[in-house]
Design a protein around this motif. Sequence first.
Motif, PDB file in Angstrom:
ATOM      1  N   SER A 239       0.825  -1.216   0.000  1.00 30.35           N
ATOM      2  CA  SER A 239       0.000   0.000   0.000  1.00 30.35           C
ATOM      3  C   SER A 239       0.855   1.261   0.000  1.00 30.35           C
ATOM      4  CB  SER A 239      -1.009  -0.010   1.139  1.00 30.35           C
ATOM      5  OG  SER A 239      -0.395  -0.363   2.344  1.00 30.35           O
ATOM      6  N   GLY A 240       2.097   1.150   0.468  1.00 26.24           N
ATOM      7  CA  GLY A 240       3.001   2.298   0.385  1.00 26.24           C
ATOM      8  C   GLY A 240       3.219   2.737  -1.058  1.00 26.24           C
ATOM      9  N   PRO A 241       3.809   1.869  -1.884  1.00 27.38           N
ATOM     10  CA  PRO A 241       4.008   2.258  -3.290  1.00 27.38           C
ATOM     11  C   PRO A 241       2.696   2.533  -4.033  1.00 27.38           C
ATOM     12  CG  PRO A 241       4.773  -0.018  -2.874  1.00 27.38           C
ATOM     13  CD  PRO A 241       4.485   0.605  -1.552  1.00 27.38           C
ATOM     14  N   MET A 242       1.637   1.846  -3.667  1.00 35.63           N
ATOM     15  CA  MET A 242       0.356   2.073  -4.337  1.00 35.63           C
ATOM     16  C   MET A 242      -0.102   3.519  -4.186  1.00 35.63           C
ATOM     17  SD  MET A 242      -3.198   0.122  -3.515  1.00 35.63           S
ATOM     18  CE  MET A 242      -2.940  -1.338  -4.493  1.00 35.63           C
ATOM     19  N   THR A 243       0.142   4.095  -3.025  1.00 37.16           N
ATOM     20  CA  THR A 243      -0.357   5.444  -2.745  1.00 37.16           C
ATOM     21  C   THR A 243       0.740   6.506  -2.827  1.00 37.16           C
ATOM     22  OG1 THR A 243       0.080   5.108  -0.391  1.00 37.16           O
ATOM     23  CG2 THR A 243      -2.152   4.596  -1.187  1.00 37.16           C
ATOM     24  N   GLY A 244       1.997   6.068  -2.975  1.00 38.80           N
ATOM     25  CA  GLY A 244       3.091   7.038  -3.045  1.00 38.80           C
ATOM     26  C   GLY A 244       3.562   7.538  -1.700  1.00 38.80           C
ATOM     27  N   SER A 245       3.234   6.822  -0.645  1.00 36.92           N
ATOM     28  CA  SER A 245       3.720   7.220   0.680  1.00 36.92           C
ATOM     29  C   SER A 245       5.236   7.096   0.737  1.00 36.92           C
ATOM     30  CB  SER A 245       3.144   6.293   1.758  1.00 36.92           C
ATOM     31  OG  SER A 245       1.754   6.319   1.754  1.00 36.92           O
ATOM     32  N   LYS A 246       5.859   8.021   1.429  1.00 38.17           N
ATOM     33  CA  LYS A 246       7.281   7.863   1.741  1.00 38.17           C
ATOM     34  C   LYS A 246       7.419   6.756   2.773  1.00 38.17           C
ATOM     35  CE  LYS A 246      10.881  10.402   4.297  1.00 38.17           C
ATOM     36  NZ  LYS A 246      11.402  11.736   4.639  1.00 38.17           N
ATOM     37  N   LEU A 247       8.387   5.869   2.576  1.00 41.80           N
ATOM     38  CA  LEU A 247       8.595   4.773   3.519  1.00 41.80           C
ATOM     39  C   LEU A 247       9.870   5.000   4.316  1.00 41.80           C
ATOM     40  CD1 LEU A 247       7.696   1.537   1.494  1.00 41.80           C
ATOM     41  CD2 LEU A 247       6.288   2.797   3.136  1.00 41.80           C
ATOM     42  N   VAL A 248       9.778   4.756   5.609  1.00 43.04           N
ATOM     43  CA  VAL A 248      10.937   4.853   6.482  1.00 43.04           C
ATOM     44  C   VAL A 248      11.136   3.470   7.098  1.00 43.04           C
ATOM     45  CG1 VAL A 248      11.964   6.043   8.445  1.00 43.04           C
ATOM     46  CG2 VAL A 248      10.346   7.252   6.948  1.00 43.04           C
ATOM     47  N   MET A 249      12.220   2.819   6.694  1.00 45.19           N
ATOM     48  CA  MET A 249      12.428   1.412   7.038  1.00 45.19           C
ATOM     49  C   MET A 249      13.428   1.296   8.183  1.00 45.19           C
ATOM     50  SD  MET A 249      10.482  -0.037   4.889  1.00 45.19           S
ATOM     51  CE  MET A 249      10.471  -1.150   3.487  1.00 45.19           C
ATOM     52  N   PRO A 250      13.018   0.670   9.279  1.00 46.74           N
ATOM     53  CA  PRO A 250      13.863   0.697  10.475  1.00 46.74           C
ATOM     54  C   PRO A 250      15.027  -0.286  10.483  1.00 46.74           C
ATOM     55  CG  PRO A 250      11.838  -0.469  10.934  1.00 46.74           C
ATOM     56  CD  PRO A 250      11.713   0.046   9.533  1.00 46.74           C
ATOM     57  N   GLY A 251      15.129  -1.152   9.487  1.00 48.26           N
ATOM     58  CA  GLY A 251      16.224  -2.117   9.493  1.00 48.26           C
ATOM     59  C   GLY A 251      16.193  -2.970  10.746  1.00 48.26           C
ATOM     60  N   ALA A 252      17.378  -3.143  11.366  1.00 47.07           N
ATOM     61  CA  ALA A 252      17.497  -4.075  12.488  1.00 47.07           C
ATOM     62  C   ALA A 252      17.174  -3.439  13.836  1.00 47.07           C
ATOM     63  CB  ALA A 252      18.906  -4.654  12.517  1.00 47.07           C
ATOM     64  N   LYS A 253      17.003  -2.126  13.857  1.00 47.44           N
ATOM     65  CA  LYS A 253      16.910  -1.463  15.165  1.00 47.44           C
ATOM     66  C   LYS A 253      15.495  -1.038  15.514  1.00 47.44           C
ATOM     67  CE  LYS A 253      21.603   0.128  15.767  1.00 47.44           C
ATOM     68  NZ  LYS A 253      22.411   1.306  16.072  1.00 47.44           N
ATOM     69  N   MET A 254      14.949  -1.675  16.529  1.00 45.57           N
ATOM     70  CA  MET A 254      13.579  -1.363  16.892  1.00 45.57           C
ATOM     71  C   MET A 254      13.424  -0.935  18.342  1.00 45.57           C
ATOM     72  SD  MET A 254      11.615  -3.887  14.339  1.00 45.57           S
ATOM     73  CE  MET A 254      13.059  -4.860  14.132  1.00 45.57           C
ATOM     74  N   ASP A 255      14.542  -0.586  18.965  1.00 47.67           N
ATOM     75  CA  ASP A 255      14.489  -0.061  20.323  1.00 47.67           C
ATOM     76  C   ASP A 255      13.900   1.348  20.315  1.00 47.67           C
ATOM     77  OD1 ASP A 255      17.107   1.986  20.472  1.00 47.67           O
ATOM     78  OD2 ASP A 255      17.189   0.416  18.954  1.00 47.67           O
ATOM     79  N   GLY A 256      13.484   1.807  21.483  1.00 50.81           N
ATOM     80  CA  GLY A 256      12.816   3.098  21.605  1.00 50.81           C
ATOM     81  C   GLY A 256      13.601   4.244  20.995  1.00 50.81           C
ATOM     82  N   GLU A 257      14.876   4.317  21.292  1.00 50.48           N
ATOM     83  CA  GLU A 257      15.663   5.446  20.820  1.00 50.48           C
ATOM     84  C   GLU A 257      15.778   5.449  19.288  1.00 50.48           C
ATOM     85  OE1 GLU A 257      19.504   5.828  22.611  1.00 50.48           O
ATOM     86  OE2 GLU A 257      20.010   7.590  21.413  1.00 50.48           O
ATOM     87  N   SER A 258      16.032   4.282  18.723  1.00 49.35           N
ATOM     88  CA  SER A 258      16.207   4.208  17.267  1.00 49.35           C
ATOM     89  C   SER A 258      14.919   4.555  16.537  1.00 49.35           C
ATOM     90  CB  SER A 258      16.663   2.804  16.857  1.00 49.35           C
ATOM     91  OG  SER A 258      17.845   2.459  17.521  1.00 49.35           O
ATOM     92  N   ILE A 259      13.812   4.030  17.058  1.00 51.02           N
ATOM     93  CA  ILE A 259      12.525   4.326  16.420  1.00 51.02           C
ATOM     94  C   ILE A 259      12.207   5.806  16.568  1.00 51.02           C
ATOM     95  CG2 ILE A 259      10.028   3.927  16.562  1.00 51.02           C
ATOM     96  CD1 ILE A 259      11.614   1.667  15.202  1.00 51.02           C
ATOM     97  N   TYR A 260      12.433   6.343  17.767  1.00 55.04           N
ATOM     98  CA  TYR A 260      12.173   7.767  17.963  1.00 55.04           C
ATOM     99  C   TYR A 260      12.978   8.607  16.974  1.00 55.04           C
ATOM    100  CZ  TYR A 260      12.333  12.481  19.545  1.00 55.04           C
ATOM    101  OH  TYR A 260      12.276  13.835  19.546  1.00 55.04           O
ATOM    102  N   GLU A 261      14.235   8.242  16.822  1.00 55.03           N
ATOM    103  CA  GLU A 261      15.105   9.022  15.930  1.00 55.03           C
ATOM    104  C   GLU A 261      14.518   9.101  14.511  1.00 55.03           C
ATOM    105  OE1 GLU A 261      19.692   8.558  15.887  1.00 55.03           O
ATOM    106  OE2 GLU A 261      18.956   7.830  13.957  1.00 55.03           O
ATOM    107  N   LEU A 262      14.042   7.971  14.013  1.00 52.83           N
ATOM    108  CA  LEU A 262      13.446   7.975  12.663  1.00 52.83           C
ATOM    109  C   LEU A 262      12.144   8.761  12.636  1.00 52.83           C
ATOM    110  CD1 LEU A 262      14.080   4.302  11.468  1.00 52.83           C
ATOM    111  CD2 LEU A 262      15.284   6.378  10.751  1.00 52.83           C
ATOM    112  N   LEU A 263      11.305   8.553  13.644  1.00 52.50           N
ATOM    113  CA  LEU A 263      10.028   9.284  13.700  1.00 52.50           C
ATOM    114  C   LEU A 263      10.287  10.781  13.608  1.00 52.50           C
ATOM    115  CD1 LEU A 263       8.186   7.404  16.636  1.00 52.50           C
ATOM    116  CD2 LEU A 263       7.612   7.291  14.197  1.00 52.50           C
TER     117      LEU A 263
END
Lengths: 544, 544
Positions: A239-263
Amino acid sequence: MLGLMQKWPLTCDRIIDHAARQFGNREIVSRSVEGPIVRTTYGQVAERARKVARKLTDEGLERGARIGTLAWNTARHLEVWYGAMGMGGVYHTLNPRLFPDQIAWIVNHAEDSALFVDLTFMPIVEKIASELKTVKTIVVLTDKDHMPESSLDLICYEEWIADAEDGFQWVELDEDEAAGMCYTSGTTGNPKGVLYSHRSNVLHAMIAALPDAMSLSANSVVLPVVPMFHANAWGIGQSGPMTGSKLVMPGAKMDGESIYELLDTEKVTFSAAVPTVWLMLLQYLADTGKKLPYLEKVVIGGSACPPSMIEKFRDLYDVDVIHAWGMTEMSPLGTLGPLKPQFADLPDEQKLEKKSKQGFTPFGIEMKITDDDDNEQPWDGKTFGRLKVRGPAVAKGYYGGAGADQFDDQGWFDTGDVAHIDSDGYMQITDRSKDVIKSGGEWISTIDLENLAVAHPDVAEAAVIGVSHPKWDERPLLVIVPKQGKEIEKDDVLSFMEGKIAKWWMPNDVVFVDEIPHTATGKIQKMTLRDQFSEYSFPDAGND
Amino acid sequence: MLGLMQKWPLTCDRIIDHAARQFGNREIVSRSVEGPIVRTTYGQVAERARKVARKLTDEGLERGARIGTLAWNTARHLEVWYGAMGMGGVYHTLNPRLFPDQIAWIVNHAEDSALFVDLTFMPIVEKIASELKTVKTIVVLTDKDHMPESSLDLICYEEWIADAEDGFQWVELDEDEAAGMCYTSGTTGNPKGVLYSHRSNVLHAMIAALPDAMSLSANSVVLPVVPMFHANAWGIGQSGPMTGSKLVMPGAKMDGESIYELLDTEKVTFSAAVPTVWLMLLQYLADTGKKLPYLEKVVIGGSACPPSMIEKFRDLYDVDVIHAWGMTEMSPLGTLGPLKPQFADLPDEQKLEKKSKQGFTPFGIEMKITDDDDNEQPWDGKTFGRLKVRGPAVAKGYYGGAGADQFDDQGWFDTGDVAHIDSDGYMQITDRSKDVIKSGGEWISTIDLENLAVAHPDVAEAAVIGVSHPKWDERPLLVIVPKQGKEIEKDDVLSFMEGKIAKWWMPNDVVFVDEIPHTATGKIQKMTLRDQFSEYSFPDAGND
Ligand SMILES: Nc1ncnc2c1ncn2[C@@H]1O[C@H](COP(=O)(O)OP(=O)(O)OP(=O)(O)O)[C@@H](O)[C@H]1O
Ligand SMILES: Nc1ncnc2c1ncn2[C@@H]1O[C@H](COP(=O)(O)OP(=O)(O)OP(=O)(O)O)[C@@H](O)[C@H]1O
Ligand SMILES: [Mg+2]
Ligand SMILES: [Mg+2]
């Protein structure tokens, strides 16, 4: 009489082509496995997916070939998906959190021809390589500089596609052909293979993008924390490419700090993940005092989202939580719980009550609840029954024929969940049918008991299982992990629960343990827990 | 290898069932033809649609039967749609603004078995009844008290369904079967019949509901001013119930005051209509000083939306206009023009420029432009060509086989429009291919000339047609209707235009008329205009 409209098969190559044509410069930002943040676009992903398709064809893979991935959410993983589908193959996401033996079993069961592996997961591949019966090609998703030493015959992804000719023509496919594959997470037994079609992927992506689901547009910035190996990243990869949404892919890091940084740095407007991920983020925010000025909405599901989480997001961060229920077998979205207009004027507390349920079906999913004799039960918000579903993105069987008894001849799939549905159409999961406790012929919801027990301030985690009982057949046993450094008394817990549930729901006993077993997707493994307590008998078992 | 997902045909009965189940109490408010505002719900519409289906079956109508409607937008009209589709029939919306002879021709061409007629249109039926060859049943959409006197054998809708048994089971249909029918509006020749399938209706409804199109949710309040007889009300009759949007149906009254009243009292959040409707509303608002506090977004299309209209909505009423292009043959949505994220920081003027184009394709529509030899043209924002489209909700032919040359063997449908597309994917219509002027082998856009001419303060309406010219083949003639009470000089207009367009685009002459001919959907009838000026020759025709 037939209509006179075009035959335009709903195939996934059209999704990535649309993205490349209409949103060619829209970004896909990945936290790479090698470390740095990497930026690409739909235009480039589409081009590189064609190279993947060309190379897979060159390697001798044929239409229908299964192509395994052991990979985090990154743009490369997406390229492999569209490359695999575009050459007529089937991407097959493997859950790297399973035991290596299980992974090997699944790869062999699916008869994967190729494997695409992130560096992180090379140790798994090294370990299982000798057991793999069908895999001929192993591609490491990295560049030359990062290629690992190995005695295996490994291909370097970047080198591999570097010399591929551009302009591969997607194979012309029927919309009912297989596009993707994913095994269920194995909470209740062995993982079972679900085989998505191009049609189901496209329809699911459209449903997922609708305003009352994820509400995806060309202006959305979407962070799928939910892994691509967990039920299709809940459809965001389509649905991302279907609608043209920008995607932010977290890779291997899903801890609070890493996710916050991307957000924060990418100004993410929408995200999706299981409750545990959000627990980590909320803890990080509480510790640092940081805020979420860009995030508007998150979908939370995979297991029950605690009401307090919905409340915190709303009150502290002005983020709208949509509680959702889904299954690998449903592509996975089943229900979503935005507030219907009739609740607009309710006080916050009652709104929260509604939003804590798993929600209502979007168009494209039918649901009903039945008793054990398949009689449909009323939508009264209290009668519970087995939850059954139908829809164009719902499985009609498992790969290889397992679990045939879950599908009836009216097309209903028995989800294995137990739920009630209220008159407003909101469904609430009360249990898994394998976990539900039958006491004197009546059902007791283990999820309700667990939710209540974890509300006790000293309880870190709670699980309820049924243990056989001479008089009542089964009675609830409450298993508790106390918070670190806390000692709790059995009676303290029981008196905390008393009065908040029907008397006959009260656990017959409470035991304390250091740890409760979990599956690869973080769900409580009640089977294992029941095994663990197979010798247990209630204090009152002999003399009641 | 086939996927293992359920066969769940995309049929329209599932839409109304979903609405009844999940949004049973959501309102449909109609300005009834009899006068008062009438309120019903999706639950009731679904129930009454089953009665319509039962009665149609009782009348002997069979699967595939065409069921004509001559009706405004009301809940009753919606009941007839779903009743017709649910018994396996095909709703066929007739445009009552056509000449009675044309209507009779269309009814006979479609071989309608039944007609459902609003009171307003009884005079038409009285006039053509004797010419109708296939119609056996005429139902007047009213109650007993309002039944007209007539020598015809008329059925009263409310009485008719009153005694129908509940619980009719929808006929099980294949998704490719015909669901609806609509003839094009006949701007360029005779109307041609488009035959929608269940599948195309369902897919179009999903596309229409997406955030970058109409963005419909259970909390939306939608006023479709665009008639159900004008290309499916742009899909709202399906996407409304699919998403649970409240519908506000304007009935026969589309003047500024009546539309304003509904927008205001029903707190409408979204609406859709052709530019002329909005002209009336904007005039009313200007006259009364009223505001639009609830309305968030409108889709405007059917003919070119003037930039000044987009600007007014934005600056005076804080309403976001989405300019859209569509065709009866496309169900009808083709392109929509929300702002892509790359324009977020542009100054208002440049945003407006982008938003004035007809927009970009959503997923499910492919477009290209070609020269006369079918060579694809670049997306550079200036090269124009014939606009061709493909998609699952695009016609592959007309009913009865007319216009076969508009469809090629690659599945492309030649829209008959001329357009350019810019590098951001925004398409702009410059002309109809039948109207475009070819001067010395080069194309001149009549729409551009007209837009420029109407910007002159004393011009009420303008039309440009090509007139043959001995040297250049064709040259533009500008036809102008001056604003009431104004006198304009030819040179005044020409000098107003000069410098704003390429010199060789300048009209060779200007003529003033009292009126320009229009079609039933309010479009300029250039064919008629060209006929009118068939004897005309340019002043310079002899001596250039
Ligand atoms: N919001 C939710 N609340 C409660 N439970 C949920 C929610 N979302 C998902 N679930 C649970 O997760 C299940 C789907 O999980 P998944 O498809 O990942 O595999 P699994 O069911 O855990 O594994 P297996 O079927 O192999 O035992 C649902 O059937 C339901 O029990
Ligand atoms: N936003 C718009 N700007 C300019 N033109 C538009 C727009 N939207 C629609 N149109 C015009 O309307 C046409 C579609 O109209 P419709 O399907 O109602 O019948 P018609 O083309 O007018 O009739 P016929 O095909 O019978 O001559 C398009 O092909 C286009 O020319
Ligand atoms: Mg399961
Ligand atoms: Mg046309």
